[in-house]
Write a protein that holds these residues in place. Structure first.
Motif, PDB file in Angstrom:
ATOM      1  N   GLY A  48       0.691  -1.349   0.082  1.00  0.00           N
ATOM      2  CA  GLY A  48      -0.018   0.003   0.053  1.00  0.00           C
ATOM      3  C   GLY A  48       0.945   0.984   0.086  1.00  0.00           C
ATOM      4  O   GLY A  48       0.747   2.248  -0.796  1.00  0.00           O
ATOM      5  N   LEU A  49       2.061   1.445   0.875  1.00  0.00           N
ATOM      6  CA  LEU A  49       2.906   2.349   0.847  1.00  0.00           C
ATOM      7  C   LEU A  49       3.646   2.473  -0.481  1.00  0.00           C
ATOM      8  O   LEU A  49       3.599   3.497  -1.027  1.00  0.00           O
ATOM      9  CB  LEU A  49       3.743   2.238   1.890  1.00  0.00           C
ATOM     10  CG  LEU A  49       4.970   3.305   2.243  1.00  0.00           C
ATOM     11  CD1 LEU A  49       4.365   4.694   2.052  1.00  0.00           C
ATOM     12  CD2 LEU A  49       5.670   2.969   3.665  1.00  0.00           C
ATOM     13  N   LEU A  50       3.982   1.401  -0.858  1.00  0.00           N
ATOM     14  CA  LEU A  50       4.738   1.420  -2.179  1.00  0.00           C
ATOM     15  C   LEU A  50       4.075   1.825  -3.381  1.00  0.00           C
ATOM     16  O   LEU A  50       4.578   2.678  -4.220  1.00  0.00           O
ATOM     17  CB  LEU A  50       5.253  -0.039  -2.563  1.00  0.00           C
ATOM     18  CG  LEU A  50       6.087  -0.463  -3.819  1.00  0.00           C
ATOM     19  CD1 LEU A  50       7.397   0.536  -3.842  1.00  0.00           C
ATOM     20  CD2 LEU A  50       6.519  -1.793  -3.963  1.00  0.00           C
ATOM     21  N   TYR A  51       2.739   1.552  -3.534  1.00  0.00           N
ATOM     22  CA  TYR A  51       1.957   2.128  -4.574  1.00  0.00           C
ATOM     23  C   TYR A  51       1.803   3.523  -4.343  1.00  0.00           C
ATOM     24  O   TYR A  51       2.212   4.596  -5.608  1.00  0.00           O
ATOM     25  CB  TYR A  51       0.490   1.458  -4.591  1.00  0.00           C
ATOM     26  CG  TYR A  51      -0.380   2.030  -5.447  1.00  0.00           C
ATOM     27  CD1 TYR A  51      -0.345   1.813  -6.943  1.00  0.00           C
ATOM     28  CD2 TYR A  51      -1.295   3.047  -5.015  1.00  0.00           C
ATOM     29  CE1 TYR A  51      -1.318   2.286  -7.628  1.00  0.00           C
ATOM     30  CE2 TYR A  51      -1.972   3.547  -5.993  1.00  0.00           C
ATOM     31  CZ  TYR A  51      -2.124   3.307  -7.347  1.00  0.00           C
ATOM     32  OH  TYR A  51      -2.986   3.716  -8.069  1.00  0.00           O
ATOM     33  N   LEU A  52       1.771   4.305  -3.232  1.00  0.00           N
ATOM     34  CA  LEU A  52       1.631   5.956  -3.107  1.00  0.00           C
ATOM     35  C   LEU A  52       2.847   6.285  -3.396  1.00  0.00           C
ATOM     36  O   LEU A  52       2.964   7.397  -3.796  1.00  0.00           O
ATOM     37  CB  LEU A  52       1.050   5.923  -1.793  1.00  0.00           C
ATOM     38  CG  LEU A  52      -0.487   5.806  -1.460  1.00  0.00           C
ATOM     39  CD1 LEU A  52      -0.781   5.746  -0.050  1.00  0.00           C
ATOM     40  CD2 LEU A  52      -1.348   6.229  -2.308  1.00  0.00           C
ATOM     41  N   ALA A  53       3.984   5.685  -2.770  1.00  0.00           N
ATOM     42  CA  ALA A  53       5.467   6.241  -3.146  1.00  0.00           C
ATOM     43  C   ALA A  53       5.555   6.150  -4.589  1.00  0.00           C
ATOM     44  O   ALA A  53       6.324   6.916  -5.139  1.00  0.00           O
ATOM     45  CB  ALA A  53       6.367   5.262  -2.442  1.00  0.00           C
ATOM     46  N   LEU A  54       5.005   5.213  -5.432  1.00  0.00           N
ATOM     47  CA  LEU A  54       5.595   5.069  -6.797  1.00  0.00           C
ATOM     48  C   LEU A  54       4.606   6.415  -7.577  1.00  0.00           C
ATOM     49  O   LEU A  54       5.057   6.929  -8.440  1.00  0.00           O
ATOM     50  CB  LEU A  54       4.996   3.828  -7.389  1.00  0.00           C
ATOM     51  CG  LEU A  54       6.019   2.737  -7.568  1.00  0.00           C
ATOM     52  CD1 LEU A  54       5.308   1.521  -7.625  1.00  0.00           C
ATOM     53  CD2 LEU A  54       7.135   3.113  -8.314  1.00  0.00           C
ATOM     54  N   ASN A  55       3.331   6.513  -7.022  1.00  0.00           N
ATOM     55  CA  ASN A  55       2.623   7.806  -7.670  1.00  0.00           C
ATOM     56  C   ASN A  55       3.281   9.009  -7.372  1.00  0.00           C
ATOM     57  O   ASN A  55       3.399   9.823  -8.297  1.00  0.00           O
ATOM     58  CB  ASN A  55       1.098   7.729  -6.875  1.00  0.00           C
ATOM     59  CG  ASN A  55       0.117   6.734  -7.698  1.00  0.00           C
ATOM     60  OD1 ASN A  55       0.309   6.650  -8.926  1.00  0.00           O
ATOM     61  ND2 ASN A  55      -0.732   6.298  -7.070  1.00  0.00           N
ATOM     62  N   CYS A  56       3.851   8.998  -6.143  1.00  0.00           N
ATOM     63  CA  CYS A  56       4.620  10.232  -5.665  1.00  0.00           C
ATOM     64  C   CYS A  56       5.708  10.521  -6.610  1.00  0.00           C
ATOM     65  O   CYS A  56       5.949  11.629  -7.185  1.00  0.00           O
ATOM     66  CB  CYS A  56       5.009  10.266  -4.237  1.00  0.00           C
ATOM     67  SG  CYS A  56       5.820  11.636  -3.721  1.00  0.00           S
TER      68      CYS A  56
END
Length: 209
Positions: A48-56
């Motif tokens: 979940g964190l990884l997905y948001l970090a990639l979007n960032c």
């Protein structure tokens, strides 16, 4: 910036510099001075964190390219700027996506599907702007043109086994290919600009002088 946004930003930097697999939730918690429980409450799990970090990460890339093209005289010059930046920044981005595909395939599939849609939309808007500016003809299939441009650029920047003519660099091949693509849809005015930007962006041209 909220705590959640701050965590996503820091995680994004850690994933980019240290590698997606190498960075653990413990490492992120320790770096930010928060409990691991807080991370799981906010993001559910590492994916979940990884997905948001990639979007960032890729949103930062989009903003950088917007800033890069602010001084462009027209959309054709902006397209050359964006596409050459795609090539210049491909190393880090490809490393992240390769690790993502290998270790977190579900996140990779979700992200690439959404990321491809965003990129195609951006290319489409720029091609439409080129038509409005009188640089591109309006008699071509937009979806097909976007597909050709997207997959051509992707092939050059991500294929490790791409065979190029002897003595030709990836940058030279990239600029030649996108120049030929733009020539295929350019108006007379657009063709003049393609030749002008080819001189500026093609390293082979500088060596021939």
């Amino acid at each position: 910036m909220t705590q959640k946004e701050r965590i996503v930003e820091q995680a994004m930097r850690m994933f980019a510099t240290q590698g997606i697999k190498a960075v653990r939730m413990d490492d992120i918690a320790r770096q930010l001075g928060v409990s691991k429980r807080t991370l799981y409450e906010l993001f559910g799990d590492k994916e979940g964190l990884l997905y948001l970090a990639l979007n960032c990460y890729f949103e930062h890339t989009r903003r950088r390219r917007e800033a890069l093209t602010e001084g462009a005289r027209n959309v054709l010059e902006a397209l050359f700027m964006v596409l050459t930046d795609v090539l210049d920044s491909a190393g880090e981005a490809n490393r992240m996506l390769d690790n993502l595909r290998k270790f977190y395939p579900a996140v990779y599939d979700r992200y690439t599907k959404e990321g491809t849609a965003k990129t195609r939309s951006d290319f489409g808007k720029m091609l439409e702007r080129g038509i409005a500016e009188g640089l591109f003809i309006d008699r071509f299939n937009m979806d097909l043109a976007i597909t050709v441009l997207y997959y051509t650029a992707s092939a050059i920047v991500s294929r490790k086994d791409l065979l190029l003519p002897e003595g030709m660099t990836e940058r030279e091949a990239f600029v030649q290919i996108i120049s030929n693509f733009f020539r295929g849809i350019a108006t007379a005015r657009g063709l003049e600009l393609v030749d002008d930007y080819l001189k500026r962006y093609d390293p082979a041209h500088s060596r021939r002088k």
